[in-house]
Structure formats: structure tokens, C-alpha cells
Design a protein around this motif. Sequence first.
Motif: not given
Length: 525
Positions: A15, A509, A13
Motif C-alpha cells: 500500500t 493497493v 501487493l
Amino acid sequence: MRDFQLPGRSTVLATEGMCATSHPLAAQAALRILQDGGNAVDAAIAGAVLLGFAEPQSCGIGGDCFVLLKPAGEERIIALNGSGRAPAGLSAADLRHRGVATISTESIESVTVPGAVDALCRLSADWGRAGLGASLAPAIHYADAGVPVAARVAFDWPEAEDRLSGAARAYYLDQGKALRVGQIFRSPGQAEVLRRIAREGRAGFYEGAVAADMVASLRAAGGCHTEADFAATACAYCDPVSGDYRGHELVEHPPNGQGATAILMLNILSHFDLPSLDPMGVERAHLEAEATKLAYDARDRFIADPDHTTRLGHMLAPETAARLAALINPAKAMDLVSSRTEAVHRDTVYITVVDRDRMAVSLIYSTYWGFGSGIASEKFGILFQNRGAGFTLTEGHPNEAGGGKRPMHTIIPGMVRRNGRVLMPFGVMGGAYQPTGHVRFLTNHLDHGLDLQQALDAPRAFAVDGALKLERGYDAAAAARLEEMGHKVIRADEPLGGGQAIRIEDSGVLIGASDPRKDGCALGY
């Protein structure tokens, strides 16, 4: 959520930006380009070209590529066809007159002109930010300094011992033997080629000394290739093809790639209640196998150079899928073998990149079989693809070999849209397996709720050459039940494909995953 007491890995994960591909050095190089201010196109080119030295059995500048691109600030998807053409002098009639029935994978007739370099130069000029020199710098460094051979690459390399010929044996073998894990592979000749491309653009490859080396090497091997064939190479933008599946739109590259096959498979499977089935169960594997047989039969009839494909609309029509779905018996395997059988190649690379502006790239790059045709240029060591083996010699077939034509291709990049928004660039490698791989990954994720990593990790099956190949993730009881249903079950002697994906969440995300069947990873920041 996965069981943290069992082997596996989590999704990644981030951004700001992300890359997922099949070798960590390529993922790292792409990520660094993003962090230094480049965009997804700059990063994808950097990673892809480096993969030609990290995984030289799978791809290289003597090969082809296909690209799907989502521009920043838009939701449209653009396709770029970077596949090369047969030399103008190639004639199916001449080959038939010589008694040739098929174009063999090590023959000089299998070598089509490389299209990837032209496409990557065009992509950089039209959509990049950092410039071609910046994108090629990581590959130039590693081609000179060398890359340690990774475990999966070493698993694939031994086939080179039999397939490589002439100069290629000196460039890609160590005293006639495959390189082993940890040995350093270098290609200083190709580093020089990349420096010329960085300075001169496509002319550094398709004209001058590099083109002369390639043409002289091919002609010495009996080819009809000319410098005019190389100079004429040109990629082409085109419109993707797509199909709806349970509220999502699968977007594929159009022919001469086989992406329409995946859409047809999903259209067929939409007539069955897949979400109610065990994702690892026999019933799901059976339905997928039957849809594969039917969709690949259509592929073999209709997919060819787009200048010669006339029935793509029929292939993608809902009525076609409905008629084919009606042929499937949920309890018994049909006796249907594709008229054009082909190995499950492990020799392709895929890279996907999403940047902070949400430009997304889905790029697949290949020399087709392991180490392509096995033929390399004498001076620079450029390994030539054998995509011409994708032609048929059947007279009048849309995919009949011919001068200036592009063969049917197995490599297919994918994207998924939902409610008009691009949700996920993804790809699954593996030669003929790729449409089935797209379908298996998407149905794992969309129908069965597996996260991206689980959807890639899950065991695979593939109906090919009159048999049903099963990975070892299917146990003996499942294999026996499938045999009872009429499938000729064989155990896959190698992993079925590999894949990567990045999901773009509404929250901002990015979620990435990379297939454990390869050496790679997803990296974000």
C-alpha cells in the motif's frame, strides 16, 4: 488465479510504496529509499544506477535513459529524453566515402555521448526529495564492495569475451573469461566517478577529469569525440505520445524512442477480435506477428531524432492502422521483412517505482548491446554505449547519422491511463522486441485477463529478420501450424526480453510483478 501446484509466483501487493526491477539488490535499495522518506524519483535513480553494477552487461553511466514521470497529486505524464548525441564531427557522407555501409556495433563510430547521467541529475534536481547524494549512495557502496554475479547476468556475460576490447577486457573479464555465478564484480573507478557526481552534479561527469578520461580513451580508439561534445550534453523534457486501446490509453515516450511502434501495433490489432482468441494459441501469435511486420516497417521509415521526424502524425493516425490491418490475412503470413533488422538484445534494464504519494516513475536505461560498444575509458572503466549503430547511412533518411543527432532508440518506458487516471507504469526490455513486448504484455492483461505476473510469465513470439522466433512455451504442434501458415519458425535461443509493472488500484493497493526471464522481483511495503 494461478495454479499453486505449478511453478510460478504471485503478484506482490502493498500500500505505501513499491519497486519492480530486474535485480533484487536494486529493488531493495529503491525500497529503502522510499522507507527512509525519499520519493519515487529518488528511489528509481538509486535502483537504476545500482543496476549498472548488478547488471553491467545491460546498462551503466556510459549509456542513455528515457523516463516517464507521473507527479504526485497529478495524472499528467511527463517525458524526459536522456539520450545522448553523436559527436559533432560524425559525418555520414564521410563514412560513405570510406565505403562504410552500416555503423557496426563495435566501431568507434557507434559511440554516442552518454546521456543518462545528465538526465538523472536533472530528474533529481527537479523532482527528487532526498538529494542526489542519497540516491547514488547504494550504487557507490556496491561498486566498491562488489555485487555477486546473478544467474541471468552470468548467462549473458560470455558474449563479453569476444566483444570487449582494450581496457574494457581488464575491467569486465577475469583473466580473459566471463565472470561466473557468485563471482564478485567490483568497479571502484566508477564508484569514484559517482562520488564526484554526488558532490558536483553533472559537472562531475561531463567536465573535468572524468570527461577528459572518456574523451582521451575515445580519441585513442579513433573517435572524433571532444570535451565540448560532453559539456554540451543536455536532456530534454518532451510530451509523450499516446493511443487508445479498448478503453485504455497507452502512453509512450516520443521519438527518438520507438514507443510509437507499440501504439501503431495496438491500433492495427484493434481491428481484430483478440479477446475471443486463445492467448497462447496460434491465431493470436500469427496476428501479432503480422502487425509487428507492418508496424516495424513504419518505424524504420519514420522514427528518428525528434528534430528530424516529420511523419509521426501519419504513423499514429487511425487511418494508417486501418489500411495496414486490411493487409493482414488471418490465415497466411505475409512476405515482409523490415528494411532495418536488428538483434533481440537482452541488454537493457527497466525499473518502475510508485511511492506513497502516488508519484510514479517508468525508467529504462541501457548501453544497447551487451557491454555496449565493448570500449571502456582507461582510468575509470566507464563502458561506452554503441547507440550510434542505431543510425542509418542512407542519404536523406530522417535517421541518417550526423553530428549532434540522436539515433533511433529501441528502449521505451510505458504507462497506461484509464479514464484519465494513471493505472500502470510498465516496461518490457529486449532491444527490437520492446514494442512487441509492450503489446504482448498489455493484450495478455487487458484482452485475456491475465494478472500482471501471468502476463509477464506467458510465452512469447517475435517476427524478426524474416522469421518467427518462438520461446519454448510454444509446443511443437503450434510451431508446425505456424509453419503451415507461411511463417519461417525458429526456436529462440534466449528469452525474449524481460519486464516489470506496477498497477495502482483505486482501493490504494499497489500490485507489482517482475519477469522470470531476469533475476529481479517486485518489492513493496
